[in-house]
Scaffold this motif. Sequence first.
Motif, PDB file in Angstrom:
ATOM      1  N   SER A 154       0.143  -5.975   1.562  1.00 14.78           N
ATOM      2  CA  SER A 154      -0.979  -5.163   1.099  1.00 14.78           C
ATOM      3  C   SER A 154      -2.126  -5.307   2.096  1.00 14.78           C
ATOM      4  CB  SER A 154      -1.441  -5.611  -0.288  1.00 14.78           C
ATOM      5  OG  SER A 154      -0.438  -5.400  -1.263  1.00 14.78           O
ATOM      6  N   GLY A 155      -2.348  -4.269   2.871  1.00 12.46           N
ATOM      7  CA  GLY A 155      -3.432  -4.320   3.839  1.00 12.46           C
ATOM      8  C   GLY A 155      -3.273  -5.467   4.814  1.00 12.46           C
ATOM      9  N   ASP A 174      -4.581   0.845  -4.446  1.00 16.49           N
ATOM     10  CA  ASP A 174      -3.641   1.746  -3.772  1.00 16.49           C
ATOM     11  C   ASP A 174      -2.261   1.135  -3.584  1.00 16.49           C
ATOM     12  OD1 ASP A 174      -4.576  -0.149  -2.032  1.00 16.49           O
ATOM     13  OD2 ASP A 174      -5.019   1.231  -0.389  1.00 16.49           O
ATOM     14  N   ASP A 175      -1.937   0.091  -4.340  1.00 12.95           N
ATOM     15  CA  ASP A 175      -0.620  -0.549  -4.261  1.00 12.95           C
ATOM     16  C   ASP A 175       0.379   0.109  -5.204  1.00 12.95           C
ATOM     17  OD1 ASP A 175      -1.135  -2.429  -2.312  1.00 12.95           O
ATOM     18  OD2 ASP A 175      -1.637  -4.029  -3.725  1.00 12.95           O
ATOM     19  N   THR A 226       0.838  -1.187   0.000  1.00 18.23           N
ATOM     20  CA  THR A 226       0.000   0.000   0.000  1.00 18.23           C
ATOM     21  C   THR A 226       0.882   1.250   0.000  1.00 18.23           C
ATOM     22  OG1 THR A 226      -1.555  -1.263   1.342  1.00 18.23           O
ATOM     23  CG2 THR A 226      -1.926   1.111   1.158  1.00 18.23           C
ATOM     24  N   GLY A 269       1.038   2.763   3.360  1.00 18.41           N
ATOM     25  CA  GLY A 269       0.906   1.776   4.429  1.00 18.41           C
ATOM     26  C   GLY A 269       2.161   1.657   5.283  1.00 18.41           C
TER      27      GLY A 269
END
Length: 376
Positions: A245-246, A133-134, A93, A96
């Motif tokens: 990712s998340g 959103d990556d 992310t 992130g």
Amino acid sequence: MDGKLAVIGLGSIGSMALWQASRLSDSVVGFEAHAPGHGRSAVGGDTRLFRMLYRGRPDYYPILERSRDLWAELEAETGQDILTRCGGLSIGTADGPYIPKLLETTRINGAAHQILSREEMAERYPQHNLRADDVAVYDPFGGALRTDRAVTAAVAAAQANGATVLGNTPVSSITETNDGVVVTSGEQSWTFERVIIASGGWSQQLMPDYLKAHTETRRIFLSWFVARDATQFTPEKFPIFIRISGDRSMYGAPAVDSVTVKATLDGRGAPTPAADSVPRELTEAEIAETTETVTEFFPGLVPSIVRSDAFPDLFTSDSQPLLGFFTESGRIYSATGFSGAGFKMASGYGQIAANEALGKGGFDGLDFVRPQRFKN
């Protein structure tokens, strides 16, 4: 004296320490409980990731640079293909917990890299199904290390330099005396000036008490999948990867065997009572999470695990290695506790351990890995 230096454990780090020590002394002996490169140790699983980009302490970067050069030296010395240089991807992310910290460390170190948008990833590496959103960061020096080849090549190189290897010789105890260190295996014993302990998940029994409370053996599992189109997952087209990712995370390597792609959940090391009793089968929960993650991340992989295995490694309470002398006497040197992240730097760690254990010079900037940090 039976030798200047004994290396106990000829796995990820011990094999490299033996190779480097054999360049410095003609009186080096390696002890291995089984055979070098055996599949039940942390060496198992075909490959480990080599990468110059990571999040965390910038202090590791000089060791990575040293290791990159030494992997090439080992290949040149033995004629083995050890590091498959296919590049590497860090995916996550954009705002992130992973990518911003990785980029911060990368900029401090000045490491070569390229930031790839989701659209650029879709064009260059369509095997990855990214979230909206990556983003990704490309590491041109990343690759897949062939673990079994690396270890057996290092041990063979050490023997060619004159080192002695005692296979199927498990060490039961080490005892420091006024004159040296006594190494015992069953009814046999040897005396050396100095000893390196590099036996991974089996190291605790040889440690001083002040370190036992700060270490534990954990189980690391790996999994492999078959591609729908194997040509899309070769090293030429599919770099190594780490993705956070998340709520999902995974890392892996291309099909170095031309058949199976390594894709494994990240950061799932769980405590295990002993290195000799690691459960090799995956649990139903591990299988379910792994296949769910692969289904989302890689539409080009058949979402069914075709091979899996599990291995032990020694973890420390702060996830940093134990590299240095146990005590002020300077006779017993620790090269263990790499917490599941040591192989990419194994050649560099081995060089540091060999030089320091043989009194050939110390290395600065390593206070964060010295065992003494755990002394009260």
